[in-house]
Design a protein around this motif. Structure first.
Motif, PDB file in Angstrom:
ATOM      1  N   ASP A  48     -41.272  17.951  -3.077  1.00  8.03           N
ATOM      2  CA  ASP A  48     -40.224  17.681  -4.067  1.00  8.03           C
ATOM      3  C   ASP A  48     -39.599  18.961  -4.607  1.00  8.03           C
ATOM      4  O   ASP A  48     -39.009  18.980  -5.677  1.00  8.03           O
ATOM      5  N   ASN A  49     -39.745  20.052  -3.840  1.00  4.06           N
ATOM      6  CA  ASN A  49     -39.096  21.310  -4.216  1.00  4.06           C
ATOM      7  C   ASN A  49     -38.463  21.868  -2.944  1.00  4.06           C
ATOM      8  O   ASN A  49     -39.146  22.407  -2.090  1.00  4.06           O
ATOM      9  N   SER A  67     -26.405  16.186  -6.488  1.00  3.46           N
ATOM     10  CA  SER A  67     -27.573  16.588  -7.284  1.00  3.46           C
ATOM     11  C   SER A  67     -28.879  16.290  -6.550  1.00  3.46           C
ATOM     12  O   SER A  67     -29.953  16.539  -7.071  1.00  3.46           O
ATOM     13  N   GLY A  68     -28.777  15.705  -5.336  1.00  3.13           N
ATOM     14  CA  GLY A  68     -29.989  15.341  -4.602  1.00  3.13           C
ATOM     15  C   GLY A  68     -30.522  13.974  -4.985  1.00  3.13           C
ATOM     16  O   GLY A  68     -31.642  13.613  -4.648  1.00  3.13           O
ATOM     17  N   LYS A  69     -29.707  13.188  -5.702  1.00  7.11           N
ATOM     18  CA  LYS A  69     -30.161  11.893  -6.234  1.00  7.11           C
ATOM     19  C   LYS A  69     -30.608  10.935  -5.122  1.00  7.11           C
ATOM     20  O   LYS A  69     -31.607  10.242  -5.249  1.00  7.11           O
ATOM     21  N   GLU A  70     -29.850  10.904  -4.015  1.00 11.84           N
ATOM     22  CA  GLU A  70     -30.184   9.953  -2.934  1.00 11.84           C
ATOM     23  C   GLU A  70     -31.553  10.243  -2.320  1.00 11.84           C
ATOM     24  O   GLU A  70     -32.167   9.372  -1.730  1.00 11.84           O
ATOM     25  N   TRP A  71     -31.986  11.491  -2.417  1.00  8.36           N
ATOM     26  CA  TRP A  71     -33.299  11.864  -1.850  1.00  8.36           C
ATOM     27  C   TRP A  71     -34.363  11.954  -2.942  1.00  8.36           C
ATOM     28  O   TRP A  71     -35.437  12.498  -2.715  1.00  8.36           O
ATOM     29  N   ASP A  72     -34.027  11.451  -4.146  1.00  7.42           N
ATOM     30  CA  ASP A  72     -34.927  11.503  -5.294  1.00  7.42           C
ATOM     31  C   ASP A  72     -35.288  12.951  -5.640  1.00  7.42           C
ATOM     32  O   ASP A  72     -36.429  13.266  -5.961  1.00  7.42           O
ATOM     33  N   LEU A  73     -34.296  13.841  -5.544  1.00  6.17           N
ATOM     34  CA  LEU A  73     -34.564  15.251  -5.853  1.00  6.17           C
ATOM     35  C   LEU A  73     -33.817  15.719  -7.106  1.00  6.17           C
ATOM     36  O   LEU A  73     -33.691  16.915  -7.328  1.00  6.17           O
ATOM     37  N   ASP A  74     -33.300  14.775  -7.908  1.00  3.65           N
ATOM     38  CA  ASP A  74     -32.685  15.224  -9.174  1.00  3.65           C
ATOM     39  C   ASP A  74     -33.766  15.166 -10.249  1.00  3.65           C
ATOM     40  O   ASP A  74     -33.924  14.190 -10.951  1.00  3.65           O
ATOM     41  N   ARG A  75     -34.541  16.265 -10.339  1.00  6.74           N
ATOM     42  CA  ARG A  75     -35.731  16.268 -11.202  1.00  6.74           C
ATOM     43  C   ARG A  75     -35.656  17.380 -12.238  1.00  6.74           C
ATOM     44  O   ARG A  75     -34.890  18.315 -12.091  1.00  6.74           O
ATOM     45  N   LYS A  76     -36.562  17.278 -13.225  1.00 10.10           N
ATOM     46  CA  LYS A  76     -36.646  18.351 -14.223  1.00 10.10           C
ATOM     47  C   LYS A  76     -37.437  19.529 -13.667  1.00 10.10           C
ATOM     48  O   LYS A  76     -37.156  20.676 -13.957  1.00 10.10           O
ATOM     49  N   ARG A  77     -38.487  19.227 -12.902  1.00  8.49           N
ATOM     50  CA  ARG A  77     -39.283  20.309 -12.302  1.00  8.49           C
ATOM     51  C   ARG A  77     -39.133  20.219 -10.797  1.00  8.49           C
ATOM     52  O   ARG A  77     -39.333  19.161 -10.222  1.00  8.49           O
ATOM     53  N   GLY A  78     -38.808  21.326 -10.178  1.00 11.37           N
ATOM     54  CA  GLY A  78     -38.580  21.283  -8.725  1.00 11.37           C
ATOM     55  C   GLY A  78     -37.220  20.668  -8.446  1.00 11.37           C
ATOM     56  O   GLY A  78     -36.258  20.888  -9.181  1.00 11.37           O
ATOM     57  N   GLY A  79     -37.151  19.866  -7.380  1.00 13.62           N
ATOM     58  CA  GLY A  79     -35.884  19.235  -7.032  1.00 13.62           C
ATOM     59  C   GLY A  79     -35.165  19.990  -5.933  1.00 13.62           C
ATOM     60  O   GLY A  79     -35.770  20.725  -5.160  1.00 13.62           O
TER      61      GLY A  79
END
Length: 366
Positions: A48-49, A67-79
């Motif tokens: 996830d990073n 933002s990487g939303k489709e891959w579940d990568l819109d995160r507070k940590r990592g992403g």
């Protein structure tokens, strides 16, 4: 693990398809782009990073990734991190990948992960990297390279590996070399973050700039490099012939199922459009047709992306038609690749050869 998708110095013989975009954002398979496969493999393996090291022409890539939303990568940590390329100050020329890693080294220092997987974007496959990481840890290798054993003719640039029975890699050569082996590198390397940063520093100090060529290939006798063999389907897409061949292979249900219908899915940017519409005069046979298309003519052995319009009397065969193309009445198209928004006026006949398909660049009017 942290994932690195390395687009610096990526081989690119995709001609008209990369006039306005980098190879990573070349559309593939009706609705995907090449980078979707690598990114989805990483996300499905619990990474996830992820950092994407870009080089040039990355506007469409930024638009696609968002933002990487489709891959579940819109995160507070990592992403998801899209890292632009840093130019060499006096000359203004973009340098090799080791220089880019060095320029963005704070990204590596901030991550808490111990291992790094470095991958290219032009491998079309669906693989679980967790097995490769387990193999990397069990064999106590410095570097593990993922490879595929294949006898088919590969149209594009690749590297060959000499692999012992124990799994150790003794030699790596570019496709121009003399090594006679059917072990093809998938350009995915697993190593510890400490080793990568050490390699970056030591190679740059000696004036070298390329991770694989200078960091790994020149030190293959000093490092313990092991190969992890991947058994599934792989398409190497960095030339027009490779793009055409691997796109056409998707019409084979077994390959289509293996890529898209495993428990690990391939994700992409979602565009909500109505289903494809077939009018009375339409005929479609062995074709992959995305949503938003309107079909009035005849389509055979072809791949149509979203929003393609095929008017009455038109005949499309063995072709790849990208998004929003319009094909007017009584047009015949065979063995062709049309980039986005191409308009073909009525009565035209376009034919290519299956070894050298006809290509129309983006927004062309014929």
């Amino acid at each position: 693990m942290m994932g690195v998708i390395n687009l610096v110095n990526e081989p690119d013989d995709l001609e008209e398809l990369t006039y306005f975009r980098c190879p990573a954002s070349v559309p593939f398979g009706g609705r995907y782009r090449l980078i979707d496969f690598t990114l989805s493999n990483m996300v499905n393996s619990g990474i996830d990073n992820v950092a994407v090291f870009t080089q040039h022409k990355y506007r469409s890539l930024m638009d696609h990734l968002g933002s990487g939303k489709e891959w579940d990568l819109d995160r507070k940590r990592g992403g998801l991190f899209v890292l632009p390329s840093v130019l060499n100050e006096p000359t203004g020329i973009s340098r090799g990948d080791l220089y880019q890693f060095y320029s963005h080294r704070d990204y590596f220092y901030r991550g808490k992960e111990e291992l790094v997987i470095i991958s290219r974007s032009h491998m079309v496959c669906n693989l679980d990297l967790r097995d490769a990481v387990r193999y990397h840890e069990d064999s106590q290798a410095d570097i593990t390279v993922i490879y595929k054993q294949t006898d088919e003719d590969i149209q594009g640039k690749f590297r060959r590996l000499a692999v012992k029975d124990s799994g150790q890699v003794t030699l790596m050569e570019d496709h121009t070399g003399r090594l006679r082996t059917n072990n093809i590198s998938m350009e995915m390397y697993i190593m510890s973050k400490a080793l990568l940063l050490d390699m970056v520093e030591s190679c740059l100090a000696q004036g070298y700039d390329h991770l694989v060529r200078d960091g790994i290939m020149k030190n293959i006798d000093k490092l313990s490099v092991y190969g992890y063999k991947f058994e599934g389907h792989v398409g190497i897409v960095n030339s027009i012939q490779g793009y055409y061949k691997h796109s056409m292979q998707l019409l084979n249900p077994a390959i289509w199922r293996e890529l898209f219908f495993q428990k690990n899915l391939i994700y992409t940017k979602v565009k909500d459009e109505p289903p494809a519409k077939y009018l009375d005069t339409a005929a479609a046979k062995n074709a992959l047709i995305a949503n938003g298309c309107v079909i009035e003519g005849k389509v055979e052995n072809s791949i149509l992306f979203r929003g393609v319009k095929i008017r009455k009397g038109a005949y499309v065969k063995n072709s790849i038609i990208l998004q929003n193309c319009e094909i007017e009445e009584n047009v015949i198209i065979e063995n062709a690749i049309l980039d986005k928004d191409v308009f073909i006026s009525r009565g035209r006949v376009l034919t290519g050869d299956n070894k050298a398909p006809f290509i129309a660049a983006k927004t062309k009017v014929i």
